[in-house]
Write a protein that holds these residues in place. Structure first.
Motif, PDB file in Angstrom:
ATOM      1  N   UNK A 128     -63.595  32.456  18.766  1.00 45.38           N
ATOM      2  CA  UNK A 128     -62.727  33.255  17.919  1.00 45.38           C
ATOM      3  C   UNK A 128     -61.264  32.839  18.085  1.00 45.38           C
ATOM      4  N   UNK A 129     -60.628  32.298  17.059  1.00 40.66           N
ATOM      5  CA  UNK A 129     -59.194  32.015  17.184  1.00 40.66           C
ATOM      6  C   UNK A 129     -58.420  33.304  17.504  1.00 40.66           C
ATOM      7  N   UNK A 130     -57.369  33.177  18.317  1.00 36.38           N
ATOM      8  CA  UNK A 130     -56.620  34.348  18.775  1.00 36.38           C
ATOM      9  C   UNK A 130     -55.133  34.134  18.479  1.00 36.38           C
ATOM     10  N   UNK A 131     -54.407  35.243  18.457  1.00 34.36           N
ATOM     11  CA  UNK A 131     -52.965  35.149  18.218  1.00 34.36           C
ATOM     12  C   UNK A 131     -52.222  35.475  19.504  1.00 34.36           C
ATOM     13  N   UNK A 132     -51.738  34.432  20.197  1.00 25.79           N
ATOM     14  CA  UNK A 132     -51.045  34.684  21.466  1.00 25.79           C
ATOM     15  C   UNK A 132     -49.532  34.638  21.293  1.00 25.79           C
ATOM     16  N   UNK A 133     -49.054  34.363  20.123  1.00 23.28           N
ATOM     17  CA  UNK A 133     -47.626  34.172  19.832  1.00 23.28           C
ATOM     18  C   UNK A 133     -47.054  32.947  20.535  1.00 23.28           C
ATOM     19  N   UNK A 134     -47.941  32.093  21.087  1.00 25.84           N
ATOM     20  CA  UNK A 134     -47.471  30.883  21.746  1.00 25.84           C
ATOM     21  C   UNK A 134     -46.962  29.861  20.745  1.00 25.84           C
ATOM     22  N   UNK A 158     -49.729  23.687  24.487  1.00 23.54           N
ATOM     23  CA  UNK A 158     -49.826  24.467  23.227  1.00 23.54           C
ATOM     24  C   UNK A 158     -50.148  23.524  22.059  1.00 23.54           C
ATOM     25  N   UNK A 159     -50.670  24.081  20.997  1.00 22.82           N
ATOM     26  CA  UNK A 159     -51.071  23.262  19.847  1.00 22.82           C
ATOM     27  C   UNK A 159     -49.878  22.499  19.260  1.00 22.82           C
ATOM     28  N   UNK A 160     -48.724  23.182  19.221  1.00 18.54           N
ATOM     29  CA  UNK A 160     -47.561  22.474  18.681  1.00 18.54           C
ATOM     30  C   UNK A 160     -46.915  21.560  19.718  1.00 18.54           C
ATOM     31  N   UNK A 161     -47.265  21.762  21.002  1.00 19.55           N
ATOM     32  CA  UNK A 161     -46.775  20.872  22.044  1.00 19.55           C
ATOM     33  C   UNK A 161     -45.326  21.098  22.439  1.00 19.55           C
ATOM     34  N   UNK A 162     -44.799  22.308  22.198  1.00 15.08           N
ATOM     35  CA  UNK A 162     -43.397  22.555  22.577  1.00 15.08           C
ATOM     36  C   UNK A 162     -43.266  22.824  24.065  1.00 15.08           C
ATOM     37  N   UNK A 163     -44.363  23.251  24.729  1.00 20.80           N
ATOM     38  CA  UNK A 163     -44.289  23.641  26.145  1.00 20.80           C
ATOM     39  C   UNK A 163     -44.422  22.401  27.031  1.00 20.80           C
ATOM     40  N   UNK A 164     -43.366  22.140  27.831  1.00 26.46           N
ATOM     41  CA  UNK A 164     -43.418  20.930  28.657  1.00 26.46           C
ATOM     42  C   UNK A 164     -43.479  21.230  30.145  1.00 26.46           C
ATOM     43  N   UNK A 244     -46.558  14.285  19.588  1.00 28.90           N
ATOM     44  CA  UNK A 244     -46.683  15.237  18.484  1.00 28.90           C
ATOM     45  C   UNK A 244     -46.674  14.457  17.170  1.00 28.90           C
ATOM     46  N   UNK A 245     -47.665  14.723  16.326  1.00 32.57           N
ATOM     47  CA  UNK A 245     -47.773  14.010  15.054  1.00 32.57           C
ATOM     48  C   UNK A 245     -47.894  15.014  13.920  1.00 32.57           C
ATOM     49  N   UNK A 246     -47.309  14.665  12.799  1.00 39.33           N
ATOM     50  CA  UNK A 246     -47.513  15.487  11.610  1.00 39.33           C
ATOM     51  C   UNK A 246     -48.718  14.907  10.874  1.00 39.33           C
ATOM     52  N   UNK A 247     -49.856  15.571  10.990  1.00 38.24           N
ATOM     53  CA  UNK A 247     -51.060  15.060  10.324  1.00 38.24           C
ATOM     54  C   UNK A 247     -51.386  15.904   9.090  1.00 38.24           C
ATOM     55  N   UNK A 248     -50.345  16.497   8.536  1.00 38.44           N
ATOM     56  CA  UNK A 248     -50.476  17.168   7.241  1.00 38.44           C
ATOM     57  C   UNK A 248     -51.164  18.518   7.292  1.00 38.44           C
ATOM     58  N   UNK A 249     -51.189  19.156   8.474  1.00 37.92           N
ATOM     59  CA  UNK A 249     -51.929  20.421   8.561  1.00 37.92           C
ATOM     60  C   UNK A 249     -51.038  21.627   8.849  1.00 37.92           C
ATOM     61  N   UNK A 250     -49.735  21.423   8.846  1.00 37.35           N
ATOM     62  CA  UNK A 250     -48.818  22.534   9.123  1.00 37.35           C
ATOM     63  C   UNK A 250     -48.751  23.508   7.958  1.00 37.35           C
TER      64      UNK A 250
END
Ligand code: HEC
Ligand code: HEC
Length: 296
Positions: A128-134, A158-164, A244-250
């Motif tokens: 189940x996808x969840x909303x963590x606000x991450x 994180x999916x967007x990869x902002x967390x380092x 991080x790549x833009x693969x057209x799914x944003x």
């Protein structure tokens, strides 16, 4: 009777007339039931109670307690734990074992409703996808739950990869995803040490000796071919380049652009694929939203 492993207790109740639908306390247990100890009571046992078995006297209960590494004996008449039989594990828990206790501890969450394990099932994903606000977005932007195998090696996070910062990720998971109490530095260390021990289960699509089947070998050749180009991004031991790549799914409202190439180890176990879980099978993802023509 059930073992409530996240809250470390046995819950004992009379099923007849149990007001299961309603809720009214932080426990989601109605006040009237909490006050009626003929119908409902708890017996704290600590650790992580799992399997339970009733003796022939209908009064003695044996509890397999995973984190205590013990079989516990509970007396239902006295409503208490009367004996703990240790199974010979180490006296003091290792750092990873302390982290494991945190991972499965519902008291680390808002009103003890859930633990890391509720979403990252045994360190893996869930259905189940969840909303963590991450993702830094507004509420209701659900994300597939990433498995946590080899997690320390697959920066950024994180999916967007902002967390380092891996420790900051532990801290944020405990305080913002779980909405739990502020952890100590040692808590975050222990949790990280536990995640280091996670191993994906053996892949049933491989030969019994672990080698690739003939069709998987054909797939491997396609994967590494220039035409498919998968290994341009999914490379290295964990099949991620850490970029991080833009693969057209944003989506237009996304706070961050592009996505962090996910590791593909154990991806066959997922029931929701891609960041928002929009595909239910690998075939759907690879012939639809993430087919090679769309990626480049
Ligand atoms: C409510 C479900 C839920 C709970 C509970 C939860 N997580 Fe997560 N976790 C997620 C989701 C969904 C993501 C992806 C979020 C994103 O990338 O925007 C995530 C991401 C992560 C990541 C980054 C993974 C990666 O591949 O980059 C780590 C590490 C993590 N969680 C650890 C934890 C730990 C440790 C706990 C307990 C303290 C925890 N999570 C509790 C759902 C959950
Ligand atoms: C340009 C870099 C790039 C290339 C090339 C690429 N991918 Fe991806 N891949 C990504 C990114 C970024 C994501 C995450 C996208 C998302 O979730 O919206 C992803 C997601 C995936 C997922 C879903 C993973 C999951 O956990 O849900 C699979 C499976 C996948 N890729 C396989 C492939 C295959 C097979 C190929 C070759 C046909 C390929 N990718 C080519 C960057 C790439």
């Amino acid at each position: 009777m059930v073992s409530s492993s996240g809250t470390h207790e046995l819950l004992v109740y009379r099923l007849r007339g149990l007001p299961l639908e309603s809720h009214g306390s932080p426990d989601h247990i109605p006040e009237e039931l909490l006050k009626d100890d003929d119908r409902f009571y708890r017996i704290p046992v600590g650790g992580r109670p799992m399997g339970i078995a009733m003796a022939g006297d209908d009064c003695t209960v044996y509890v397999a307690n995973y984190l205590e590494d013990a079989v516990q004996v509970v007396d239902l008449e006295k409503r208490e734990l009367i004996r703990t039989i240790h199974l010979g594990g180490p006296q003091a828990p290792s750092l990873a074992r302390q982290g494991e206790a945190i991972f499965y501890d519902a008291r680390r969450s808002l009103d003890q409703w859930y633990s890391c394990h509720s979403c990252h099932d045994h360190g893996g994903s869930n259905d189940k996808p969840m909303d963590t606000r991450n993702d830094g977005n507004l509420p209701f932007t659900f994300k597939a739950v990433p498995p946590l195998y080899n997690i320390r090696q697959t920066a950024p996070w994180t999916w967007h990869g902002w967390q380092e910062d891996f420790h900051a990720a532990m801290h944020k998971s405990l305080t913002e995803t779980m909405l739990g109490p502020e952890p100590t530095v040692d808590d975050a260390e222990a949790l990280a040490a536990f995640l280091d021990t996670l191993q994906p289960p053996p892949n049933p699509f491989r030969n019994p000796d672990g080698s690739l089947t003939e069709s998987a070998q054909r797939g491997e050749a396609v994967f590494h071919s220039e035409k498919a180009g998968c290994a341009n991004c999914h490379n290295g031991p964990y099949f991620t380049d850490g970029q991080i790549h833009d693969v057209g799914l944003g989506a237009p409202g996304d706070r961050y652009r592009g996505f962090n190439t996910p590791s593909l180890l154990s991806v066959y176990r997922k029931t929701h694929i891609l960041h928002d879980g929009r595909s239910e099978t690998l075939r759907q993802a690879l012939t639809g939203p993430h087919n090679p023509k769309r990626v480049f």
